[in-house]
Scaffold this motif. Structure first.
Motif, PDB file in Angstrom:
ATOM      1  N   ARG A  33       0.858  -1.536  -0.402  1.00 33.67           N
ATOM      2  CA  ARG A  33       0.059   0.137  -0.306  1.00 33.67           C
ATOM      3  C   ARG A  33       0.756   1.246   0.297  1.00 33.67           C
ATOM      4  NH1 ARG A  33      -2.455  -3.953   1.566  1.00 33.67           N
ATOM      5  NH2 ARG A  33      -4.824  -4.631   1.426  1.00 33.67           N
ATOM      6  N   GLY A  34       2.267   1.518  -0.041  1.00 31.30           N
ATOM      7  CA  GLY A  34       3.057   2.213  -0.613  1.00 31.30           C
ATOM      8  C   GLY A  34       3.803   2.793   0.897  1.00 31.30           C
ATOM      9  N   ALA A  35       3.886   1.776   1.627  1.00 27.29           N
ATOM     10  CA  ALA A  35       4.252   2.396   2.819  1.00 27.29           C
ATOM     11  C   ALA A  35       5.556   2.150   2.703  1.00 27.29           C
ATOM     12  CB  ALA A  35       3.415   2.367   4.329  1.00 27.29           C
ATOM     13  N   ALA A  36       6.505   2.971   3.616  1.00 28.46           N
ATOM     14  CA  ALA A  36       7.963   3.028   3.974  1.00 28.46           C
ATOM     15  C   ALA A  36       8.149   2.367   5.045  1.00 28.46           C
ATOM     16  CB  ALA A  36       9.750   3.825   3.919  1.00 28.46           C
ATOM     17  N   VAL A  37       8.575   0.988   5.549  1.00 26.04           N
ATOM     18  CA  VAL A  37       8.647  -0.462   6.863  1.00 26.04           C
ATOM     19  C   VAL A  37      10.391  -0.185   7.681  1.00 26.04           C
ATOM     20  CG1 VAL A  37       8.069  -1.934   7.543  1.00 26.04           C
ATOM     21  CG2 VAL A  37       6.931  -1.524   5.715  1.00 26.04           C
ATOM     22  N   LEU A  38       9.909  -0.334   8.799  1.00 24.65           N
ATOM     23  CA  LEU A  38      11.346  -0.146   9.187  1.00 24.65           C
ATOM     24  C   LEU A  38      10.853  -1.131  10.402  1.00 24.65           C
ATOM     25  CD1 LEU A  38      14.150   1.365  10.345  1.00 24.65           C
ATOM     26  CD2 LEU A  38      13.097   2.825  11.386  1.00 24.65           C
ATOM     27  N   HIS A  39      11.777  -2.330  10.746  1.00 24.12           N
ATOM     28  CA  HIS A  39      10.946  -3.356  10.711  1.00 24.12           C
ATOM     29  C   HIS A  39      12.283  -3.380  12.137  1.00 24.12           C
ATOM     30  CE1 HIS A  39      10.937  -7.930  12.073  1.00 24.12           C
ATOM     31  NE2 HIS A  39      10.107  -7.454  12.778  1.00 24.12           N
ATOM     32  N   ALA A  40      11.548  -4.110  13.799  1.00 21.27           N
ATOM     33  CA  ALA A  40      12.777  -3.528  14.351  1.00 21.27           C
ATOM     34  C   ALA A  40      11.815  -4.730  15.557  1.00 21.27           C
ATOM     35  CB  ALA A  40      13.276  -2.622  15.209  1.00 21.27           C
ATOM     36  N   PRO A  41      11.511  -5.895  15.427  1.00 22.78           N
ATOM     37  CA  PRO A  41      11.256  -6.525  16.125  1.00 22.78           C
ATOM     38  C   PRO A  41      11.904  -6.536  18.186  1.00 22.78           C
ATOM     39  CG  PRO A  41      13.040  -8.486  15.591  1.00 22.78           C
ATOM     40  CD  PRO A  41      13.105  -7.138  14.708  1.00 22.78           C
ATOM     41  N   ALA A  42      10.838  -6.273  18.350  1.00 22.31           N
ATOM     42  CA  ALA A  42      10.618  -5.669  20.239  1.00 22.31           C
ATOM     43  C   ALA A  42      10.754  -6.832  20.931  1.00 22.31           C
ATOM     44  CB  ALA A  42      10.107  -5.358  20.033  1.00 22.31           C
ATOM     45  N   LEU A  43      10.768  -8.520  20.743  1.00 20.45           N
ATOM     46  CA  LEU A  43      10.752  -9.228  21.672  1.00 20.45           C
ATOM     47  C   LEU A  43      10.755 -10.266  20.331  1.00 20.45           C
ATOM     48  CD1 LEU A  43       8.137 -10.458  20.508  1.00 20.45           C
ATOM     49  CD2 LEU A  43       7.147  -9.762  22.948  1.00 20.45           C
ATOM     50  N   ARG A  44      11.459 -11.776  21.066  1.00 23.62           N
ATOM     51  CA  ARG A  44      11.994 -13.056  20.528  1.00 23.62           C
ATOM     52  C   ARG A  44      10.910 -13.993  20.859  1.00 23.62           C
ATOM     53  NH1 ARG A  44      16.099 -15.685  22.835  1.00 23.62           N
ATOM     54  NH2 ARG A  44      17.208 -14.329  23.935  1.00 23.62           N
ATOM     55  N   ILE A  45      10.696 -14.879  20.352  1.00 22.78           N
ATOM     56  CA  ILE A  45       9.987 -16.287  21.522  1.00 22.78           C
ATOM     57  C   ILE A  45      10.874 -17.280  21.208  1.00 22.78           C
ATOM     58  CG2 ILE A  45       7.839 -17.857  20.822  1.00 22.78           C
ATOM     59  CD1 ILE A  45       6.770 -15.598  18.904  1.00 22.78           C
ATOM     60  N   VAL A  46      10.265 -17.869  22.376  1.00 18.58           N
ATOM     61  CA  VAL A  46      11.555 -19.286  22.405  1.00 18.58           C
ATOM     62  C   VAL A  46      11.291 -20.146  22.289  1.00 18.58           C
ATOM     63  CG1 VAL A  46      12.212 -20.951  24.630  1.00 18.58           C
ATOM     64  CG2 VAL A  46      12.035 -18.159  24.929  1.00 18.58           C
ATOM     65  N   PRO A  47      11.593 -21.257  20.830  1.00 23.34           N
ATOM     66  CA  PRO A  47      10.454 -21.895  20.740  1.00 23.34           C
ATOM     67  C   PRO A  47      10.198 -22.968  21.591  1.00 23.34           C
ATOM     68  CG  PRO A  47      12.581 -21.932  19.328  1.00 23.34           C
ATOM     69  CD  PRO A  47      12.596 -20.896  20.690  1.00 23.34           C
ATOM     70  N   LEU A  48       8.782 -24.131  21.615  1.00 19.64           N
ATOM     71  CA  LEU A  48       7.818 -24.145  22.153  1.00 19.64           C
ATOM     72  C   LEU A  48       8.920 -25.533  22.876  1.00 19.64           C
ATOM     73  CD1 LEU A  48       4.362 -23.706  20.845  1.00 19.64           C
ATOM     74  CD2 LEU A  48       5.109 -22.569  22.154  1.00 19.64           C
ATOM     75  N   ALA A  49       9.224 -26.660  21.852  1.00 22.94           N
ATOM     76  CA  ALA A  49      10.112 -27.407  22.409  1.00 22.94           C
ATOM     77  C   ALA A  49      11.291 -27.417  23.716  1.00 22.94           C
ATOM     78  CB  ALA A  49      10.167 -28.668  21.381  1.00 22.94           C
ATOM     79  N   ASP A  50      11.871 -26.355  23.942  1.00 25.64           N
ATOM     80  CA  ASP A  50      12.506 -25.867  24.750  1.00 25.64           C
ATOM     81  C   ASP A  50      11.734 -25.456  25.798  1.00 25.64           C
ATOM     82  OD1 ASP A  50      14.512 -26.361  22.057  1.00 25.64           O
ATOM     83  OD2 ASP A  50      14.885 -24.224  21.871  1.00 25.64           O
ATOM     84  N   ASP A  51      11.021 -25.120  26.034  1.00 28.29           N
ATOM     85  CA  ASP A  51      10.384 -24.264  27.319  1.00 28.29           C
ATOM     86  C   ASP A  51       9.327 -25.536  28.503  1.00 28.29           C
ATOM     87  OD1 ASP A  51       8.407 -22.970  29.157  1.00 28.29           O
ATOM     88  OD2 ASP A  51       8.284 -21.330  27.173  1.00 28.29           O
ATOM     89  N   SER A  52      10.405 -25.524  29.042  1.00 30.65           N
ATOM     90  CA  SER A  52      10.820 -26.962  30.514  1.00 30.65           C
ATOM     91  C   SER A  52       9.038 -26.545  31.218  1.00 30.65           C
ATOM     92  CB  SER A  52      11.943 -27.004  31.297  1.00 30.65           C
ATOM     93  OG  SER A  52      12.300 -25.328  31.634  1.00 30.65           O
ATOM     94  N   GLU A  53       9.047 -24.893  31.060  1.00 25.99           N
ATOM     95  CA  GLU A  53       7.357 -24.640  32.043  1.00 25.99           C
ATOM     96  C   GLU A  53       5.923 -25.836  30.785  1.00 25.99           C
ATOM     97  OE1 GLU A  53       4.698 -20.968  33.479  1.00 25.99           O
ATOM     98  OE2 GLU A  53       6.698 -20.746  33.146  1.00 25.99           O
ATOM     99  N   LEU A  54       6.364 -24.949  30.114  1.00 27.62           N
ATOM    100  CA  LEU A  54       5.215 -25.311  29.181  1.00 27.62           C
ATOM    101  C   LEU A  54       5.328 -27.027  29.232  1.00 27.62           C
ATOM    102  CD1 LEU A  54       2.253 -25.404  26.491  1.00 27.62           C
ATOM    103  CD2 LEU A  54       4.642 -25.473  25.394  1.00 27.62           C
ATOM    104  N   LEU A  55       6.354 -28.294  29.080  1.00 28.06           N
ATOM    105  CA  LEU A  55       6.598 -28.991  29.088  1.00 28.06           C
ATOM    106  C   LEU A  55       5.829 -29.912  30.540  1.00 28.06           C
ATOM    107  CD1 LEU A  55       7.339 -31.892  28.219  1.00 28.06           C
ATOM    108  CD2 LEU A  55       9.787 -31.471  29.326  1.00 28.06           C
ATOM    109  N   ALA A  56       6.099 -29.367  31.822  1.00 25.16           N
ATOM    110  CA  ALA A  56       6.263 -29.373  33.259  1.00 25.16           C
ATOM    111  C   ALA A  56       4.136 -29.276  33.322  1.00 25.16           C
ATOM    112  CB  ALA A  56       6.435 -28.576  33.799  1.00 25.16           C
ATOM    113  N   THR A  57       3.691 -27.932  32.771  1.00 28.47           N
ATOM    114  CA  THR A  57       2.240 -28.152  32.400  1.00 28.47           C
ATOM    115  C   THR A  57       1.609 -28.662  31.677  1.00 28.47           C
ATOM    116  OG1 THR A  57       2.851 -25.322  32.588  1.00 28.47           O
ATOM    117  CG2 THR A  57       0.118 -26.499  32.051  1.00 28.47           C
TER     118      THR A  57
END
Length: 389
Positions: free
Chosen positions: A42-66
């Motif tokens: 739609r014509g915009a100039a885009v400035l991308h800066a991911p403000a966070l990152r997501i830990v892969p689910l398989a690496d998440d011990s809290e999800l495994l325990a739950t």
């Protein structure tokens, strides 16, 4: 003359998109490419800066325990909130060798789906949801649960990286045991430099809007500004000049808590978010009848009779200073103060003004007033409207 040119311009379809001339910052980590592509289309100039990152689910011990806890101790209700989160949960469980056990457990409880996308993910896993709200609203889910009564019931909710204000508290106050299923874990980005560049650009008004698709991203940007001692400057930009566009009300909470007004689409999707900006940003642009032309001032460009004219940053600074009181003479000294980092040499104004006139392609839009300064050549009929600035 202006009316004739306006009519001629209206007869021709614009060769640019509705966001041409605007710069939009994208803070998303997930689906950032999709959002950026929609904006650029739609014509915009885009400035991308991911403000966070997501830990892969398989690496998440809290999800495994739950997950193990829910398989061993069945909940009465499971609420699935996002399709990608639900699919990721099942895929992670498969990777741990718990996929079949998890699906068997989910198939034996009351399974609620927040909206149509997550319904599709549930059915793709071979399960069937018991109910889904027509509004896609967690408030409607809460209303149903409280209406049924949750005293003594165990409710598991698939979290999606954003706070659910009042939701968990209301269930617990009504007597439920609530188990959060943390399918995403948000962390600061590994490379903070793009975030810092986006912060600097926002404070300098080098972006016209910031987009937020999750509350953690909004909170992360605010936290980084605070770490750098730039929070007051960031909030000033967001409160006065830069549009904060959030995909939904939960995403907007960290910004609103700091006094920042946000805009949100009626449907909490990327497409409607972009469509909202296509209305919002052009609607805020200044349009003036100047020397027989129609001039619309955008973020880093100007539409002159519908033709997009990119303008250098120094030229935009001068043009905005002139447009604050169109038709009035602005002195070289005042224009020099408007130029970032120009120092004390008024020759810098003349140089930037020459480039601005060249960029606009119509030198008579800006008049030189000998020994006084410069002015926009506002049409006489418009003087009364703009005479008070």
């Amino acid at each position: 003359m202006y009316d004739e040119q306006q009519a001629a311009g209206a007869a021709q379809a614009p060769a640019h998109g509705p966001l041409a001339g605007f710069t939009v910052g994208v803070t998303a980590a997930r689906r950032a490419d999709e959002l950026g592509a929609l904006l650029k289309r739609r014509g915009a100039a885009v400035l991308h800066a991911p403000a966070l990152r997501i830990v892969p689910l398989a690496d998440d011990s809290e999800l495994l325990a739950t997950t193990k806890q829910l398989i061993d101790h069945a909940p009465d209700v499971v609420i699935a909130t996002t399709a990608i989160g639900f699919r990721g949960w099942v895929e992670a469980a498969d990777g741990w060798g718990l996929g079949e056990a998890l699906l068997a457990r989910l198939g034996s409880v009351e399974l609620l789906a927040r909206g149509p996308k997550v319904k599709g993910a549930i059915r793709a896993a071979g399960l069937t949801e018991e109910w889904s709200p027509s509004s896609e609203s967690m408030a409607e889910v809460l209303e149903r649960l409280l209406g049924e009564g949750v005293e003594g019931r165990r409710v598991a909710i698939q979290l999606h990286g954003e706070p659910l204000p009042g939701f968990v508290e209301a269930l617990r106050e009504a007597g439920a045991e609530v188990v959060g299923v943390p399918v995403y874990r948000w962390m600061p980005p590994e490379d903070i430099a793009p975030v810092d560049r986006l912060l600097d650009a926002t404070i300098a008004r080098g972006v016209d809007a910031l987009t937020f698709t999750s509350a953690p991203a909004a909170a992360s940007l605010l936290n980084r500004a605070e770490e750098r001692g730039l929070l007051p400057e960031l909030l000033s930009a967001l409160q006065h000049d830069v549009v904060s566009a959030c995909v939904g009300p939960v995403t907007a909470l960290p910004l609103q808590a700091r006094g920042v007004e946000t805009v949100q689409p009626e449907r909490f999707r990327l497409g409607p978010l972009v469509q909202l900006l296509c209305r919002e940003l052009p609607g805020r642009a200044r349009t003036l009848p100047i020397a027989g032309h129609r001039m619309e001032i955008r973020g880093h460009a100007v539409l002159v009779d519908g033709e997009l004219r990119p303008v250098p940053p120094a030229g935009m600074s001068l043009l905005r200073a002139l447009a604050r009181r169109p038709g009035w003479v602005v002195s070289r000294a005042d224009l020099l103060r408007a130029l970032p980092g120009a120092g004390r040499d008024e020759h810098a104004v003349e140089t930037a003004m020459a480039r601005l006139r060249s960029s606009l392609g119509a030198p008579k839009l800006i008049q030189t007033v000998v020994k006084r300064g410069y002015r926009l050549a506002l049409e006489p009929a418009a003087d009364a409207k703009y005479s008070d600035g």
